[in-house]
Design a protein around this motif. Structure first.
Motif: not given
Length: 343
Positions: A71-77, A87-103
């Motif tokens: 398992p890969q846990v990506s912390i998307l802070n 480098a993150s979405v392909h992993g099994r666990f993706r942890v977003a926060t209130e600081n996350s900004l995806f584009s």
């Protein structure tokens, strides 16, 4: 960074003491993406192969992550853009926060959403993936969770406790890891102006067959001069017409392909982009947006209707060079059921 990550993932795969991998950024970004300005400098110096070789290694890393046995846990802070998403979405666990900004802002640069995004964007429910990929829309952590780009939402102040708990759990069992993350997570409220409240219009318009049809549908829906629709139309009209057309086709093909085939196809596409024989929009887009920063790219062709089907087809064809090879992905063994489902 790509080379080092690839080394680490391969080494950890064979190390029985490693139960899971936690991937996080340093500073205000998880990862803002690849250095496309450096790739463009190589292209302008006549060395397109350097950029193509970078993408070859990056796409290989994406595939290793997508088919990883642990398992890969990506912390998307923070910022998660372009290559950072790969480098993150392909992993099994993706942890977003209130600081996350995806584009995925590639169409504004004369590129297209790559790093396997034709796989994961096409699997977002409805046609939200087409919207995100074509417009480069920015999503916050709550929106990432809502559409499935993130699997959990954890407040940033609790991240250190989460990491500590994951290390203490010392497990490769996805159920244990998911349960551990869930102890620190919750479902956040979407903001009042969230684009996610526009799903009906997005699904209606971005399900259309062509870019011209998508814009036409948005214009019909804009009879009351809606600010969001107007902005969306303007964003599409400012983007590279060539990029829009190849991006839409890429995402549509991705709906029917596994992650490996998506990456192989995207590598063909990116090689044509960096060679610049069909269009030089990538060099021009990076000049306008990243180097000179005049934000006034001169696209060629300049109009969407001038990008022919024959031009689009060429991006999806094998590179016509005797000394050039398609992307060859590593043979995977000991795959998890989660990984097999992606193939």
């Amino acid at each position: 960074m790509v080379s080092r990550l690839l080394e680490l993932f391969i080494a950890c795969r064979e190390d029985s003491t490693v139960k899971l991998l936690i991937l996080k950024g340093k500073g205000r970004a998880f990862c803002a993406g690849g250095d496309v300005a450096a790739v463009v400098r190589d292209i302008t110096q006549g060395n397109w192969r350097s950029g193509a070789s970078y993408f070859r290694k990056e796409f290989t890393l994406n595939y290793v992550m997508a088919t990883y046995s642990k398992p890969q846990v990506s912390i998307l802070n923070g910022i998660v853009m372009g290559g950072g998403a790969g480098a993150s979405v392909h992993g099994r666990f993706r942890v977003a926060t209130e600081n996350s900004l995806f584009s995925m802002p590639e169409t504004a640069l004369g590129l297209f959403p790559d790093v396997g995004s034709s796989y994961y964007l096409s699997r977002i429910p409805g046609f939200f993936g087409e919207y995100v990929g074509l417009t480069g829309a920015r999503l916050d952590g709550a929106e990432m969770l809502a559409c499935g780009l993130a699997t959990h939402f954890v407040p940033s102040e609790r991240l250190s406790l989460l990491e500590e708990a994951l290390c203490k759990a010392d497990s490769s069992d996805p159920a244990v890891i998911s349960s551990t993350i869930s102890q620190f997570s919750h479902v956040p409220q979407l903001k009042k102006n969230s684009v996610y409240y526009r799903l009906n219009i997005i699904n209606k318009c971005f399900s259309r067959r062509t870019i011209e049809d998508i814009i036409g549908c948005l214009e019909i829906e804009n009879n009351e001069k809606d600010e969001w629709i107007t902005s969306t139309i303007q964003t599409l009209r400012k983007a590279s017409p060539t990029s829009l057309k190849i991006s839409l086709r890429s995402i549509r093909e991705g709906r029917l392909q596994g992650v490996g085939k998506c990456l192989i196809r995207e590598f063909r596409m990116v090689c044509h982009v960096v060679r610049g024989e069909i269009s030089k929009d990538f060099v021009e887009g990076c000049r306008a947006m990243l180097l000179d920063k005049d934000r006034n790219p001169k696209w060629n062709p300049a109009k969407i209707e001038d990008v022919s089907e024959e031009m689009v087809d060429r991006y999806f064809s094998r590179l016509d060079k005797d000394d050039w090879e398609d992307l060859e992905l590593p043979v995977r063994s000991n795959l998890t059921a989660h990984a097999i489902a992606k193939l």
